[in-house]
Design a protein around this motif. Structure first.
Motif, PDB file in Angstrom:
ATOM      1  N   ASN A  51       8.957  -4.724 -12.922  1.00  0.00           N
ATOM      2  CA  ASN A  51       7.656  -5.365 -12.736  1.00  0.00           C
ATOM      3  C   ASN A  51       6.811  -4.512 -11.785  1.00  0.00           C
ATOM      4  OD1 ASN A  51       5.546  -6.889 -11.643  1.00  0.00           O
ATOM      5  ND2 ASN A  51       6.567  -8.776 -12.287  1.00  0.00           N
ATOM      6  N   GLU A  52       5.818  -3.882 -12.370  1.00  0.00           N
ATOM      7  CA  GLU A  52       5.006  -2.946 -11.595  1.00  0.00           C
ATOM      8  C   GLU A  52       4.230  -3.648 -10.473  1.00  0.00           C
ATOM      9  OE1 GLU A  52       4.971   0.324 -11.791  1.00  0.00           O
ATOM     10  OE2 GLU A  52       3.264   0.702 -10.450  1.00  0.00           O
ATOM     11  N   SER A  53       3.840  -4.885 -10.696  1.00  0.00           N
ATOM     12  CA  SER A  53       3.115  -5.604  -9.637  1.00  0.00           C
ATOM     13  C   SER A  53       3.980  -5.729  -8.396  1.00  0.00           C
ATOM     14  CB  SER A  53       2.746  -7.015 -10.098  1.00  0.00           C
ATOM     15  OG  SER A  53       1.922  -6.954 -11.214  1.00  0.00           O
ATOM     16  N   ALA A  54       5.204  -6.079  -8.615  1.00  0.00           N
ATOM     17  CA  ALA A  54       6.103  -6.256  -7.478  1.00  0.00           C
ATOM     18  C   ALA A  54       6.374  -4.913  -6.792  1.00  0.00           C
ATOM     19  CB  ALA A  54       7.416  -6.885  -7.935  1.00  0.00           C
ATOM     20  N   GLN A  56       4.488  -2.405  -6.747  1.00  0.00           N
ATOM     21  CA  GLN A  56       3.275  -1.971  -6.101  1.00  0.00           C
ATOM     22  C   GLN A  56       3.042  -2.742  -4.816  1.00  0.00           C
ATOM     23  OE1 GLN A  56       0.165  -1.566  -8.984  1.00  0.00           O
ATOM     24  NE2 GLN A  56      -1.380  -2.090  -7.477  1.00  0.00           N
ATOM     25  N   LEU A  57       3.315  -4.036  -4.875  1.00  0.00           N
ATOM     26  CA  LEU A  57       3.155  -4.873  -3.688  1.00  0.00           C
ATOM     27  C   LEU A  57       4.054  -4.334  -2.587  1.00  0.00           C
ATOM     28  CD1 LEU A  57       2.131  -7.321  -2.258  1.00  0.00           C
ATOM     29  CD2 LEU A  57       3.917  -8.678  -3.369  1.00  0.00           C
ATOM     30  N   ARG A  63       0.233   3.341  -9.243  1.00  0.00           N
ATOM     31  CA  ARG A  63       0.468   4.616  -9.907  1.00  0.00           C
ATOM     32  C   ARG A  63      -0.581   4.877 -10.977  1.00  0.00           C
ATOM     33  NH1 ARG A  63       4.866   6.527 -10.936  1.00  0.00           N
ATOM     34  NH2 ARG A  63       5.237   5.619 -12.972  1.00  0.00           N
ATOM     35  N   GLU A 116      -9.328  -4.414  -6.467  1.00  0.00           N
ATOM     36  CA  GLU A 116      -8.313  -5.454  -6.294  1.00  0.00           C
ATOM     37  C   GLU A 116      -6.948  -4.984  -6.788  1.00  0.00           C
ATOM     38  OE1 GLU A 116      -9.582  -9.120  -8.020  1.00  0.00           O
ATOM     39  OE2 GLU A 116     -11.153  -9.423  -6.514  1.00  0.00           O
ATOM     40  N   GLN A 117      -6.957  -4.188  -7.826  1.00  0.00           N
ATOM     41  CA  GLN A 117      -5.697  -3.650  -8.354  1.00  0.00           C
ATOM     42  C   GLN A 117      -5.113  -2.602  -7.428  1.00  0.00           C
ATOM     43  OE1 GLN A 117      -4.179  -4.476 -11.439  1.00  0.00           O
ATOM     44  NE2 GLN A 117      -5.595  -3.887 -13.067  1.00  0.00           N
ATOM     45  N   ARG A 118      -5.897  -2.172  -6.454  1.00  0.00           N
ATOM     46  CA  ARG A 118      -5.448  -1.113  -5.554  1.00  0.00           C
ATOM     47  C   ARG A 118      -5.057   0.155  -6.304  1.00  0.00           C
ATOM     48  NH1 ARG A 118      -7.022  -4.834  -2.682  1.00  0.00           N
ATOM     49  NH2 ARG A 118      -6.108  -5.505  -0.718  1.00  0.00           N
TER      50      ARG A 118
ATOM     51  N   VAL B  49     -10.271  -7.610   0.590  1.00  0.00           N
ATOM     52  CA  VAL B  49     -10.251  -7.658  -0.869  1.00  0.00           C
ATOM     53  C   VAL B  49      -8.916  -8.239  -1.314  1.00  0.00           C
ATOM     54  CG1 VAL B  49     -10.357  -6.319  -2.989  1.00  0.00           C
ATOM     55  CG2 VAL B  49     -11.686  -5.599  -1.004  1.00  0.00           C
ATOM     56  N   ARG B  50      -8.977  -9.244  -2.172  1.00  0.00           N
ATOM     57  CA  ARG B  50      -7.732  -9.797  -2.703  1.00  0.00           C
ATOM     58  C   ARG B  50      -6.848  -8.688  -3.254  1.00  0.00           C
ATOM     59  NH1 ARG B  50     -10.652 -14.936  -4.528  1.00  0.00           N
ATOM     60  NH2 ARG B  50      -9.046 -16.178  -5.607  1.00  0.00           N
ATOM     61  N   GLU B  52      -4.631  -7.776  -6.024  1.00  0.00           N
ATOM     62  CA  GLU B  52      -4.342  -8.263  -7.366  1.00  0.00           C
ATOM     63  C   GLU B  52      -2.849  -8.212  -7.702  1.00  0.00           C
ATOM     64  OE1 GLU B  52      -6.362  -9.683  -9.495  1.00  0.00           O
ATOM     65  OE2 GLU B  52      -5.035  -9.719 -11.259  1.00  0.00           O
ATOM     66  N   SER B  53      -2.161  -7.233  -7.159  1.00  0.00           N
ATOM     67  CA  SER B  53      -0.714  -7.152  -7.424  1.00  0.00           C
ATOM     68  C   SER B  53      -0.016  -8.412  -6.938  1.00  0.00           C
ATOM     69  CB  SER B  53      -0.087  -5.961  -6.709  1.00  0.00           C
ATOM     70  OG  SER B  53      -0.675  -4.781  -7.127  1.00  0.00           O
ATOM     71  N   LEU B  57       1.766 -11.144  -9.170  1.00  0.00           N
ATOM     72  CA  LEU B  57       3.190 -11.422  -8.974  1.00  0.00           C
ATOM     73  C   LEU B  57       3.378 -12.921  -8.834  1.00  0.00           C
ATOM     74  CD1 LEU B  57       6.029 -10.500  -8.440  1.00  0.00           C
ATOM     75  CD2 LEU B  57       5.435 -10.173  -6.036  1.00  0.00           C
ATOM     76  N   GLU B 116       5.115  -2.474 -17.948  1.00  0.00           N
ATOM     77  CA  GLU B 116       5.517  -2.675 -16.553  1.00  0.00           C
ATOM     78  C   GLU B 116       4.414  -3.374 -15.757  1.00  0.00           C
ATOM     79  OE1 GLU B 116       6.817   0.974 -14.791  1.00  0.00           O
ATOM     80  OE2 GLU B 116       8.613   1.067 -16.041  1.00  0.00           O
ATOM     81  N   ARG B 118       2.668  -5.580 -16.857  1.00  0.00           N
ATOM     82  CA  ARG B 118       2.562  -6.939 -17.399  1.00  0.00           C
ATOM     83  C   ARG B 118       1.127  -7.280 -17.805  1.00  0.00           C
ATOM     84  NH1 ARG B 118       7.386  -6.041 -16.677  1.00  0.00           N
ATOM     85  NH2 ARG B 118       8.936  -7.524 -15.902  1.00  0.00           N
TER      86      ARG B 118
END
Lengths: 337, 337
Positions: A51-54, A56-57, A63, A116-118, B49-50, B52-53, B57, B116, B118
Motif C-alpha cells: 500500500n503506497e499510501s502507507a 508514503q505516510l 515516489r 496534498e498527495q505530497r 495542507v491535509r 492525502e496519504s 490510508l 500500489e 490504490r
DNA sequence: TTGTATGCGTTATCAA
DNA sequence: TTGATAACGCATACAA
C-alpha cells in the motif's frame, strides 16, 4: 472489490510475525530462505500489493512527479512530458501528466491535489506564470519548476527556450534567402513568447538594415490553425506590389493554417509566399509543403525541469536557476522551394 | 523543503486538541465560531495542507483515476483523456494521465504503481489487450476498463468504436461518389482495428456487387505519416488504367502522408485520387486539402469509460459490459472536390 | 462543544 | 533469525 490484503494478513497466512514480512520486502537477506519462501508464497496466494499510501505516510515522501500542462493536444507539451518522464524513470519515479486545458480553475485543483498527495515535485506550464497560486504551492512544501514560461521574479527554477533568438533565427533565414518584405503573424501579445519572437524578428530586421515598414505585423487572436487561415486571407489581400514575400508565424499551427489557405486559393509556397513556423511539431514536416520551422529542444526541456525539481526536493542548499535553451532552425521546402 | 505541518501542529498552535482541528476540517458546524476561527488562523500561519496519504490510508480509498495511454502525441488519446477528465471532475476526482509510449515495460510499471497507490480505477488502452498483466491488476483489487481495444474474453468492461462499421461507412461513401477502383491503405494487421476497418471495407464492397480485385490492399508497416508517403508512391506507381481512383486509409496520419506525397508529385486530390482517413484528428480538417474522415466519439469514449470504472469500484453488483459506439463519416474536400 | 483514544498499513528499532 | 512495538497523519467513535 474485495478488500486488499495487508502485511498482517500475509504474516498470519505464513505463520510469521508482521515484522518478518516487512523484512522479506525490504531486507530479504536477513530472512532465512525457507521462511522467505513461505512468506512469498503467502503473498502470491493473497495477491498482496504494498500500500503506497502507507509507505508514503511512513516514509514522508512519495515516489511521483507530476507535470501540469496547458494543452495535451499540442505535441510540444507532450514531448516535454516525454523528456521529463525519462528523467523520472531514471530516478525510479513515475510521472503523472495533468491536463489543465488552459483553465485556471482546473490548474488550481490539480495543484492542490498534488500538494496534498505530497508528490516529490511539480513541473508546470502555468496559465499565468505570475499567479500567486504557484508561490503558495511552494510555501506549502512542494518543489515547483516552471516550464516554457518565465516568471518576473527569480523565486522559481524555470526552463525555457530563448524565443528572442528563435525569432531572430527565423527572420535571418528569410533575409538570407532574399526576402525584403516579410510578415510576422502571431498574437495575442499577452503571450510572452509571441512578444519575444517578434522582438527577435525585429532585431534581425534592423540589424540587416532593412526599412521598418517592410516588416508587416499581422496580429492573430490565438495560435491556432483557424487563425492561420484568416491571417492568410489578410496577407494575400494586400496588393501584389506591397505584399510580403515571406511570413514568419509565431507557431506551427498558424503556419499550417496559412499554408492551407494558400493552397486552397491556388497560391504557391514558397513561390508566392515563403513560410517559417515555430515549434517544429511532427505535422510541420508532414505538411503538404514541409515546413521550415524553429525547433526547440523539447525533451531536453522536460528532462532538465525534472532534474531541477528533484534537486530542489533533495538538496537543502538548492539555489533556484533559470535555464535557457537555444532553438535551432530547420530549413525545409516552405522556404527553400 | 521544510517539513510540512500536521493537524497536531495546528492544534498546538491554536491551543486546542487534535480532534477539534479535524472537526474544523470535516464537520465545521460542530465547532464554535471563535475556536474555528482560531484554528483556521493557525492553519494559515503554518501553511497547513491535509496529507492525502494519511487520509487515504484512513479512508481506504483514493480520490484519483488514471488513464494509461499508448501515445500522448496522438490527439485521439488525448481527446479520450479529456472526456474521462470531465467525468472524473464531475465525480470530484482527479485524472492522471500516464504515457506508456507503446512500451509494455513502461505500461507494466505504471500499472504496478497505480495499483500500489490504490487509485479508484484505471482506464487503459493497453499495448496488448490480452496481456495477463491486466487480469492481475484486477485481481490485485483495482478496477480496470479497457479503452479503444477489446479483449477476447468478457472479463473486463471495455469501450470501443465499431471499426467494421467505420470501414463500411468510408467505402460506401467512396462508392456513392462514383469510385469503382479503391485502395485500402493500412497495416500491420496485427492491429485489430486495422483488420476490422478492412473487413468493413470489404463488406461494403461486396454488398455493392463490385469485383473483388478492384479493391486493392496496400499494406503498411505502421500507421504513420512516413508510411503514408511510401504507400502513396506505390499507389501512383500503378499504371493509370488499373490505378485506384480513391484510397481509404486506416488512419489520418497515413492519409496525411499520402496527401503530402501526392501534392509533392503534383497529383490532385480528389481529382487523381480521392482520400478518406480515419479518426478525424484536428489536423485532418487543417490539411492542405481538408480530409474526409471517419470520426469516433472520442470524448464520449473517455466519459463512458470513467463511468464504468467508477461503477465497478462502487457497485458490488457490478456487471462487466462491452460498450460499442458508432462512428460517423465527415465528408470534406478530399473526396468531394 | 471539546478532548481522548484507536486504527488504517507500513517500516524501523530494539529485544528476544 | 524472528517477534513485538512505536510512529507516520488523519478521521472517527466515544467520553467528558
Amino acid at each position: 472489490m474485495a478488500k486488499a490484503s495487508s502485511v498482517k494478513d500475509v504474516a498470519a497466512r505464513a505463520g510469521v510475525s508482521l515484522g518478518t514480512v516487512s523484512n522479506v520486502l525490504n531486507r530479504p537477506e536477513r530472512v532465512s530462505p525457507d521462511t522467505r519462501a513461505r512468506v512469498e508464497q503467502a503473498m502470491r496466494d493473497l495477491g498482496f500489493v504494498r500500500n503506497e499510501s502507507a509507505r508514503q505516510l511512513r516514509a514522508g515522501r512519495s515516489r511521483t512527479l507530476a507535470y501540469v500542462l496547458l494543452d495535451a493536444r499540442n505535441p510540444f507539451f507532450t514531448d516535454v512530458a516525454e523528456g521529463a518522464e525519462r528523467a523520472a524513470e531514471g530516478a525510479g519515479l513515475s510521472l503523472f501528466m495533468c491536463h489543465s486545458d488552459n483553465r485556471a480553475a482546473r490548474e488550481r485543483d490539480y495543484l492542490a491535489h498534488l500538494v496534498e498527495q505530497r508528490v516529490q515535485g511539480i513541473l508546470v506550464t502555468p496559465v499565468d506564470p505570475d499567479a500567486a497560486a504557484l508561490a503558495e504551492v511552494r510555501r506549502n512544501g512542494t518543489p515547483v519548476v516552471i516550464v516554457d514560461r518565465t516568471r518576473s521574479d527569480d523565486e522559481f527554477c524555470s526552463v525555457a527556450v530563448d524565443d528572442v533568438l528563435g525569432g531572430r533565427l527565423a527572420v535571418e533565414h528569410l533575409i538570407d534567402t532574399g526576402h525584403t518584405r516579410v510578415a510576422f503573424i502571431g498574437g495575442p501579445d499577452s503571450i510572452g513568447q509571441v512578444r519575444d519572437r517578434l522582438e527577435g524578428a525585429r532585431r534581425a530586421w534592423s540589424d540587416a538594415g532593412l526599412p521598418e515598414d517592410q516588416l508587416t505585423i499581422v496580429p492573430t487572436a490565438s495560435l491556432t490553425v483557424v487563425e492561420g487561415r484568416s491571417a492568410g486571407e489578410r496577407v494575400m489581400g494586400i496588393s501584389k506590389r506591397r505584399r510580403p514575400t515571406a511570413a514568419f508565424c509565431a507557431n506551427d499551427l498558424l503556419a499550417l493554417g496559412l499554408l492551407q489557405q494558400l493552397s486552397t486559393s491556388g497560391a504557391s509556397v514558397p513561390g508566392d509566399l515563403a513560410i517559417v513556423g515555430y515549434d517544429d511539431i511532427e505535422y510541420a514536416s508532414a505538411a503538404a509543403v514541409p515546413l521550415t520551422s524553429v525547433r526547440q529542444p523539447r525533451q531536453e526541456l522536460g528532462r532538465r525541469a525534472a532534474e531541477l525539481v528533484l534537486d530542489e526536493a533533495e538538496d537543502p542548499d538548492h539555489v533556484h536557476q533559470q535555464v535557457t535553451f537555444t532553438p535551432e532552425l530547420i530549413a525545409r521546402r516552405s522556404t527553400l522551394g
